[in-house]
Design a protein around this motif. Sequence first.
Motif, PDB file in Angstrom:
ATOM      1  N   LYS A   1      -6.599  14.447  -5.078  1.00 15.41           N
ATOM      2  CA  LYS A   1      -7.634  13.782  -5.859  1.00 15.41           C
ATOM      3  C   LYS A   1      -8.902  14.638  -5.797  1.00 15.41           C
ATOM      4  O   LYS A   1      -9.102  15.404  -4.858  1.00 15.41           O
ATOM      5  N   SER A   2      -9.762  14.495  -6.789  1.00 16.13           N
ATOM      6  CA  SER A   2     -10.971  15.330  -6.833  1.00 16.13           C
ATOM      7  C   SER A   2     -11.791  15.201  -5.559  1.00 16.13           C
ATOM      8  O   SER A   2     -12.286  16.195  -5.014  1.00 16.13           O
ATOM      9  N   SER A   3     -11.936  13.985  -5.067  1.00 13.82           N
ATOM     10  CA  SER A   3     -12.713  13.784  -3.839  1.00 13.82           C
ATOM     11  C   SER A   3     -12.039  14.446  -2.647  1.00 13.82           C
ATOM     12  O   SER A   3     -12.703  15.016  -1.769  1.00 13.82           O
ATOM     13  N   GLY A   4     -10.696  14.402  -2.621  1.00 13.91           N
ATOM     14  CA  GLY A   4      -9.961  15.030  -1.529  1.00 13.91           C
ATOM     15  C   GLY A   4     -10.065  16.538  -1.560  1.00 13.91           C
ATOM     16  O   GLY A   4     -10.127  17.195  -0.506  1.00 13.91           O
ATOM     17  N   ILE A   5     -10.088  17.111  -2.761  1.00 11.87           N
ATOM     18  CA  ILE A   5     -10.236  18.563  -2.889  1.00 11.87           C
ATOM     19  C   ILE A   5     -11.573  19.014  -2.300  1.00 11.87           C
ATOM     20  O   ILE A   5     -11.648  19.997  -1.560  1.00 11.87           O
ATOM     21  N   LEU A   6     -12.629  18.301  -2.632  1.00 15.57           N
ATOM     22  CA  LEU A   6     -13.952  18.660  -2.119  1.00 15.57           C
ATOM     23  C   LEU A   6     -14.035  18.470  -0.612  1.00 15.57           C
ATOM     24  O   LEU A   6     -14.688  19.248   0.091  1.00 15.57           O
ATOM     25  N   LEU A   7     -13.349  17.450  -0.101  1.00 19.77           N
ATOM     26  CA  LEU A   7     -13.319  17.227   1.346  1.00 19.77           C
ATOM     27  C   LEU A   7     -12.606  18.369   2.056  1.00 19.77           C
ATOM     28  O   LEU A   7     -13.096  18.901   3.059  1.00 19.77           O
TER      29      LEU A   7
ATOM     30  N   GLU B   1     -10.988  24.896  13.028  1.00 20.45           N
ATOM     31  CA  GLU B   1     -11.391  24.017  11.936  1.00 20.45           C
ATOM     32  C   GLU B   1     -11.691  22.606  12.443  1.00 20.45           C
ATOM     33  O   GLU B   1     -12.689  21.988  12.052  1.00 20.45           O
ATOM     34  N   LEU B   2     -10.839  22.098  13.325  1.00 21.50           N
ATOM     35  CA  LEU B   2     -11.040  20.755  13.845  1.00 21.50           C
ATOM     36  C   LEU B   2     -12.308  20.684  14.699  1.00 21.50           C
ATOM     37  O   LEU B   2     -13.081  19.706  14.614  1.00 21.50           O
ATOM     38  N   GLU B   3     -12.545  21.706  15.500  1.00 23.73           N
ATOM     39  CA  GLU B   3     -13.743  21.738  16.324  1.00 23.73           C
ATOM     40  C   GLU B   3     -15.003  21.728  15.463  1.00 23.73           C
ATOM     41  O   GLU B   3     -15.983  21.031  15.756  1.00 23.73           O
ATOM     42  N   LYS B   4     -14.965  22.493  14.372  1.00 26.59           N
ATOM     43  CA  LYS B   4     -16.107  22.558  13.456  1.00 26.59           C
ATOM     44  C   LYS B   4     -16.349  21.196  12.788  1.00 26.59           C
ATOM     45  O   LYS B   4     -17.490  20.759  12.636  1.00 26.59           O
ATOM     46  N   VAL B   5     -15.260  20.549  12.380  1.00 26.05           N
ATOM     47  CA  VAL B   5     -15.386  19.231  11.758  1.00 26.05           C
ATOM     48  C   VAL B   5     -16.048  18.242  12.714  1.00 26.05           C
ATOM     49  O   VAL B   5     -16.952  17.489  12.341  1.00 26.05           O
ATOM     50  N   LYS B   6     -15.598  18.263  13.966  1.00 27.19           N
ATOM     51  CA  LYS B   6     -16.157  17.331  14.956  1.00 27.19           C
ATOM     52  C   LYS B   6     -17.634  17.601  15.214  1.00 27.19           C
ATOM     53  O   LYS B   6     -18.423  16.671  15.411  1.00 27.19           O
ATOM     54  N   LYS B   7     -18.019  18.871  15.213  1.00 28.63           N
ATOM     55  CA  LYS B   7     -19.428  19.206  15.417  1.00 28.63           C
ATOM     56  C   LYS B   7     -20.295  18.719  14.260  1.00 28.63           C
ATOM     57  O   LYS B   7     -21.478  18.426  14.436  1.00 28.63           O
ATOM     58  N   GLU B   8     -19.694  18.659  13.071  1.00 30.19           N
ATOM     59  CA  GLU B   8     -20.440  18.278  11.870  1.00 30.19           C
ATOM     60  C   GLU B   8     -20.115  16.850  11.444  1.00 30.19           C
ATOM     61  O   GLU B   8     -20.190  16.500  10.271  1.00 30.19           O
TER      62      GLU B   8
ATOM     63  N   GLU C   1     -21.609  13.947  11.618  1.00 28.19           N
ATOM     64  CA  GLU C   1     -22.621  13.189  10.885  1.00 28.19           C
ATOM     65  C   GLU C   1     -22.739  13.672   9.440  1.00 28.19           C
ATOM     66  O   GLU C   1     -22.920  12.872   8.524  1.00 28.19           O
ATOM     67  N   GLU C   2     -22.634  14.993   9.240  1.00 27.88           N
ATOM     68  CA  GLU C   2     -22.712  15.539   7.889  1.00 27.88           C
ATOM     69  C   GLU C   2     -21.515  15.098   7.050  1.00 27.88           C
ATOM     70  O   GLU C   2     -21.666  14.748   5.870  1.00 27.88           O
ATOM     71  N   TYR C   3     -20.329  15.092   7.654  1.00 26.22           N
ATOM     72  CA  TYR C   3     -19.139  14.645   6.922  1.00 26.22           C
ATOM     73  C   TYR C   3     -19.273  13.178   6.513  1.00 26.22           C
ATOM     74  O   TYR C   3     -18.966  12.799   5.376  1.00 26.22           O
ATOM     75  N   ILE C   4     -19.727  12.352   7.434  1.00 27.16           N
ATOM     76  CA  ILE C   4     -19.867  10.923   7.140  1.00 27.16           C
ATOM     77  C   ILE C   4     -20.923  10.709   6.061  1.00 27.16           C
ATOM     78  O   ILE C   4     -20.763   9.873   5.163  1.00 27.16           O
ATOM     79  N   SER C   5     -22.009  11.476   6.132  1.00 21.97           N
ATOM     80  CA  SER C   5     -23.087  11.347   5.150  1.00 21.97           C
ATOM     81  C   SER C   5     -22.644  11.806   3.760  1.00 21.97           C
ATOM     82  O   SER C   5     -22.926  11.153   2.758  1.00 21.97           O
ATOM     83  N   ASP C   6     -21.949  12.954   3.700  1.00 25.67           N
ATOM     84  CA  ASP C   6     -21.566  13.533   2.410  1.00 25.67           C
ATOM     85  C   ASP C   6     -20.309  12.897   1.827  1.00 25.67           C
ATOM     86  O   ASP C   6     -20.113  12.896   0.609  1.00 25.67           O
ATOM     87  N   PHE C   7     -19.455  12.372   2.702  1.00 20.39           N
ATOM     88  CA  PHE C   7     -18.213  11.751   2.234  1.00 20.39           C
ATOM     89  C   PHE C   7     -18.184  10.296   2.725  1.00 20.39           C
ATOM     90  O   PHE C   7     -18.802   9.439   2.120  1.00 20.39           O
ATOM     91  N   SER C   8     -17.469  10.027   3.790  1.00 21.45           N
ATOM     92  CA  SER C   8     -17.465   8.686   4.385  1.00 21.45           C
ATOM     93  C   SER C   8     -16.888   8.787   5.787  1.00 21.45           C
ATOM     94  O   SER C   8     -16.270   9.796   6.157  1.00 21.45           O
ATOM     95  N   GLU C   9     -17.079   7.734   6.570  1.00 24.34           N
ATOM     96  CA  GLU C   9     -16.513   7.728   7.916  1.00 24.34           C
ATOM     97  C   GLU C   9     -14.996   7.743   7.855  1.00 24.34           C
ATOM     98  O   GLU C   9     -14.335   8.370   8.681  1.00 24.34           O
TER      99      GLU C   9
END
Length: 474
Positions: free
Chosen positions: A230-236, A425-432, A434-442
């Motif tokens: 899905k478009s949202s999944g591609i951006l994620l 990649e997983l470590e980077k996601v965890k560090k970011e 708050e940004e992921y939740i803000s830009d996408f969702s929890e």
Amino acid sequence: MEHSSDLTVEAMMLDSKASDLDKEERPEEVLSLIPPYEGKSVLELGAGIGRFTGELAQKAGEVIALDFIESAIQKNESVNGQYKNVKFICADVTSPDLKIADGSIDLIFSNWLLMYLSDKEVELMAERMLKWVKPGGYIFFRESCFHQSRYSKRESNPTHNREPRFYNKVFKECQTRDASGKLFELSLVGCKSIGAYVKNKKNQIYWIWQKVSLENDKDVQRFLDNVQYKSSGILLYERVFGDGYNSTGGFETTKEFVAKMDLKPGQKVLDVGCGIGGGDFYMAENFDVHVVGIDLSVNMISFALERAIGLKCSVEFDVADCTTKTYPDNSFDVIYSRDTFLHVHDKPPLFRTFFKWLKPGGKILITDFCRSAGTPSLEVVEYMERRRYDLHGVQAYGNMLKEAGFEDVIAEDRTDQFIQVLSRELEKVKKEKEEYISDFSEGDYNDIVRVWTAKLRKAASNELKWGLFTANKK
């Protein structure tokens, strides 16, 4: 009145260089892209002065050439009136007074029409075109997207230079029922840039849709665009992999693997499962090669087309099923693919096709998900079924390439590298977080952590592997 004051090719194409473009695009691209229409009924919408009418008339059983500018359709008739199988009509395509029988047309051909309509009128036209075309028939249209094409001066600009995603959404969601109640929709057969414009304007996109009964739609394509991509999944996923990328390791692994292909300026590369195009832009910009990127996901290609705007490199994109797509033998110097063929359930015929498409001396490079040799565990079987994957052992995968005719086949187990990349990649996601939740969702953040953690666990237990495959055609 302004548009019809000068009935020339330059005026119709709004381009002082129109004659040169016409010679390149009309016979070699646009006409060659149209589905077969020999002896069939063709409705040409926005026929203008007949740049395509005469060409269509030479093969079609019947052509209905329609345009709402009276002087244009009159010139069309004066030029192509010798073709007795052409009916010339001056009419507004959006008018309810325009009567065309449902299911009476084999091919609808439209060239630069929809950009002159409002969004609501485009939705209306999609519905009307779907009704007019026969089951199994085709709709071909080409539009100027993103920005204007014109070089010639114009006092007003009534065009809507939309993003391709708008047309994809409108036509993909369009449905109709016939008199018996059978439900029909449009299945996307092809969508790509017009090559004559790739290096310059980068805004000419064509679409081919086929009218199909709803139950016969492309199941894999529907799954990819509605579930996995899905478009949202591609951006994620792009956030995880890096700008322009939707495959393991993003730019880092792309740079490493592209270096193995020894690309030379002027070569032609086919990227199968190109995603949103990051690897294609990298190859074209850094090695001066021409890249053709194909992907079954409409959403992926929509993003890729948008990202190509403004770039000077030679890249073209096409929505296509690699198992049914055709190219002439000896078309490509390199075939490149990243984590794509896990979706293909009959790989040997596809690899034989790739062998034909490659030139003598050509190379192929593939990365793909694999599994451990032997009988897979119940968990892996369920994983494959749930994701609709077809996974093989690394050596079994390499053997399929050998059996297809390739030589110097190297099948490498890159699972250790896969684990390292996933961990970073997983470590980077965890560090970011708050940004992921803000830009996408929890929920999106939790899904990424869950999926990456599961892949790491499967890879660590040798249930899921990652293979790198290179081979040559002598």
